[in-house]
Write a protein that holds these residues in place. Sequence first.
Motif, PDB file in Angstrom:
ATOM      1  N   SER A 199       0.797  -1.229   0.000  1.00  0.00           N
ATOM      2  CA  SER A 199       0.000   0.000   0.000  1.00  0.00           C
ATOM      3  C   SER A 199       0.830   1.280   0.000  1.00  0.00           C
ATOM      4  O   SER A 199       0.294   2.359   0.227  1.00  0.00           O
ATOM      5  CB  SER A 199      -0.936  -0.001   1.206  1.00  0.00           C
ATOM      6  OG  SER A 199      -0.170   0.020   2.390  1.00  0.00           O
ATOM      7  N   VAL A 200       2.116   1.190  -0.264  1.00  0.00           N
ATOM      8  CA  VAL A 200       2.968   2.381  -0.294  1.00  0.00           C
ATOM      9  C   VAL A 200       2.596   3.210  -1.517  1.00  0.00           C
ATOM     10  O   VAL A 200       2.606   2.707  -2.642  1.00  0.00           O
ATOM     11  CB  VAL A 200       4.461   1.997  -0.353  1.00  0.00           C
ATOM     12  CG1 VAL A 200       5.329   3.237  -0.455  1.00  0.00           C
ATOM     13  CG2 VAL A 200       4.838   1.186   0.869  1.00  0.00           C
ATOM     14  N   PRO A 201       2.241   4.492  -1.319  1.00  0.00           N
ATOM     15  CA  PRO A 201       1.834   5.316  -2.454  1.00  0.00           C
ATOM     16  C   PRO A 201       3.012   5.655  -3.377  1.00  0.00           C
ATOM     17  O   PRO A 201       4.147   5.802  -2.915  1.00  0.00           O
ATOM     18  CB  PRO A 201       1.277   6.574  -1.795  1.00  0.00           C
ATOM     19  CG  PRO A 201       1.921   6.632  -0.454  1.00  0.00           C
ATOM     20  CD  PRO A 201       2.183   5.216  -0.054  1.00  0.00           C
ATOM     21  N   ARG A 202       2.712   5.763  -4.656  1.00  0.00           N
ATOM     22  CA  ARG A 202       3.733   6.148  -5.635  1.00  0.00           C
ATOM     23  C   ARG A 202       3.996   7.648  -5.555  1.00  0.00           C
ATOM     24  O   ARG A 202       3.093   8.432  -5.293  1.00  0.00           O
ATOM     25  CB  ARG A 202       3.266   5.831  -7.060  1.00  0.00           C
ATOM     26  CG  ARG A 202       3.193   4.390  -7.387  1.00  0.00           C
ATOM     27  CD  ARG A 202       2.807   4.130  -8.840  1.00  0.00           C
ATOM     28  NE  ARG A 202       1.672   4.958  -9.271  1.00  0.00           N
ATOM     29  CZ  ARG A 202       1.687   5.766 -10.335  1.00  0.00           C
ATOM     30  NH1 ARG A 202       2.737   5.866 -11.095  1.00  0.00           N
ATOM     31  NH2 ARG A 202       0.622   6.465 -10.656  1.00  0.00           N
ATOM     32  N   ILE A 203       5.235   8.022  -5.805  1.00  0.00           N
ATOM     33  CA  ILE A 203       5.577   9.437  -5.943  1.00  0.00           C
ATOM     34  C   ILE A 203       5.262   9.812  -7.383  1.00  0.00           C
ATOM     35  O   ILE A 203       5.778   9.210  -8.322  1.00  0.00           O
ATOM     36  CB  ILE A 203       7.051   9.691  -5.608  1.00  0.00           C
ATOM     37  CG1 ILE A 203       7.266   9.423  -4.118  1.00  0.00           C
ATOM     38  CG2 ILE A 203       7.453  11.116  -5.984  1.00  0.00           C
ATOM     39  CD1 ILE A 203       8.700   9.551  -3.664  1.00  0.00           C
ATOM     40  N   LEU A 204       4.374  10.796  -7.541  1.00  0.00           N
ATOM     41  CA  LEU A 204       3.927  11.186  -8.874  1.00  0.00           C
ATOM     42  C   LEU A 204       4.796  12.261  -9.501  1.00  0.00           C
ATOM     43  O   LEU A 204       5.101  12.205 -10.677  1.00  0.00           O
ATOM     44  CB  LEU A 204       2.476  11.670  -8.815  1.00  0.00           C
ATOM     45  CG  LEU A 204       1.473  10.680  -8.234  1.00  0.00           C
ATOM     46  CD1 LEU A 204       0.107  11.340  -8.084  1.00  0.00           C
ATOM     47  CD2 LEU A 204       1.399   9.441  -9.108  1.00  0.00           C
ATOM     48  N   THR A 205       5.190  13.240  -8.681  1.00  0.00           N
ATOM     49  CA  THR A 205       5.940  14.394  -9.183  1.00  0.00           C
ATOM     50  C   THR A 205       6.907  14.897  -8.139  1.00  0.00           C
ATOM     51  O   THR A 205       6.554  14.976  -6.965  1.00  0.00           O
ATOM     52  CB  THR A 205       4.981  15.563  -9.509  1.00  0.00           C
ATOM     53  OG1 THR A 205       3.964  15.110 -10.384  1.00  0.00           O
ATOM     54  CG2 THR A 205       5.701  16.733 -10.135  1.00  0.00           C
ATOM     55  N   VAL A 206       8.100  15.251  -8.576  1.00  0.00           N
ATOM     56  CA  VAL A 206       9.025  16.019  -7.740  1.00  0.00           C
ATOM     57  C   VAL A 206       8.916  17.451  -8.238  1.00  0.00           C
ATOM     58  O   VAL A 206       9.178  17.730  -9.407  1.00  0.00           O
ATOM     59  CB  VAL A 206      10.479  15.514  -7.860  1.00  0.00           C
ATOM     60  CG1 VAL A 206      11.406  16.379  -7.036  1.00  0.00           C
ATOM     61  CG2 VAL A 206      10.581  14.062  -7.444  1.00  0.00           C
ATOM     62  N   HIS A 207       8.478  18.348  -7.375  1.00  0.00           N
ATOM     63  CA  HIS A 207       8.274  19.735  -7.785  1.00  0.00           C
ATOM     64  C   HIS A 207       9.607  20.454  -7.940  1.00  0.00           C
ATOM     65  O   HIS A 207      10.506  20.310  -7.112  1.00  0.00           O
ATOM     66  CB  HIS A 207       7.416  20.479  -6.760  1.00  0.00           C
ATOM     67  CG  HIS A 207       6.010  19.999  -6.715  1.00  0.00           C
ATOM     68  ND1 HIS A 207       5.051  20.395  -7.613  1.00  0.00           N
ATOM     69  CD2 HIS A 207       5.401  19.111  -5.890  1.00  0.00           C
ATOM     70  CE1 HIS A 207       3.915  19.795  -7.346  1.00  0.00           C
ATOM     71  NE2 HIS A 207       4.103  19.002  -6.298  1.00  0.00           N
ATOM     72  N   SER A 208       9.705  21.240  -8.988  1.00  0.00           N
ATOM     73  CA  SER A 208      10.865  22.112  -9.157  1.00  0.00           C
ATOM     74  C   SER A 208      10.732  23.270  -8.181  1.00  0.00           C
ATOM     75  O   SER A 208       9.653  23.481  -7.597  1.00  0.00           O
ATOM     76  CB  SER A 208      10.916  22.653 -10.592  1.00  0.00           C
ATOM     77  OG  SER A 208       9.817  23.534 -10.816  1.00  0.00           O
ATOM     78  N   LEU A 209      11.784  24.031  -7.988  1.00  0.00           N
ATOM     79  CA  LEU A 209      11.703  25.196  -7.101  1.00  0.00           C
ATOM     80  C   LEU A 209      10.622  26.149  -7.580  1.00  0.00           C
ATOM     81  O   LEU A 209       9.862  26.692  -6.782  1.00  0.00           O
ATOM     82  CB  LEU A 209      13.050  25.911  -7.034  1.00  0.00           C
ATOM     83  CG  LEU A 209      14.154  25.166  -6.307  1.00  0.00           C
ATOM     84  CD1 LEU A 209      15.469  25.917  -6.433  1.00  0.00           C
ATOM     85  CD2 LEU A 209      13.794  24.963  -4.852  1.00  0.00           C
ATOM     86  N   GLN A 210      10.524  26.335  -8.892  1.00  0.00           N
ATOM     87  CA  GLN A 210       9.529  27.253  -9.449  1.00  0.00           C
ATOM     88  C   GLN A 210       8.108  26.744  -9.212  1.00  0.00           C
ATOM     89  O   GLN A 210       7.247  27.481  -8.753  1.00  0.00           O
ATOM     90  CB  GLN A 210       9.759  27.465 -10.937  1.00  0.00           C
ATOM     91  CG  GLN A 210       8.754  28.414 -11.551  1.00  0.00           C
ATOM     92  CD  GLN A 210       8.998  28.643 -13.021  1.00  0.00           C
ATOM     93  OE1 GLN A 210      10.038  28.281 -13.550  1.00  0.00           O
ATOM     94  NE2 GLN A 210       8.039  29.250 -13.685  1.00  0.00           N
TER      95      GLN A 210
END
Length: 93
Positions: free
Chosen positions: A52-63
Motif C-alpha cells: 500500500s505504499v503510495p507512488r511518488i507522482l511528481t518532484v516539484h521544481s523550485l519554481q
Amino acid sequence: MSTRLYDTAWVSVEGVEQPLQVHKDKRNPALFFVGDYIYDIDGRAMGSQGPSVPRILTVHSLQSAREIGLRVNVDMGAAYPEAREFVSQRVIY
C-alpha cells in the motif's frame, strides 16, 4: 523522465492531496522519508513496507513549488506549506 529525490524537495504522492516534503535519512543517505514511508533516491518504495505504499507522482521544481505556495524555512530547517488564502487576509476585530 526519472524521479530523483533530494533532501527538502516537495513531492506529490498518489492519494495525498497536499504535497509532502522529502527528508533524507541521517543514518543512511541513500534513503528518504516522505510522510510515513521510506523511498530510495529514485523514488522507489523500500523493502517490507507492504503493497500500500503510495507512488511518488511528481518532484516539484523550485519554481512549481513557489507557484503553489510551498516554502522551506531555512533558518529552522523545517518546511511548511503556506496557505495563500490566509496570507492576503486581514483580521478585523
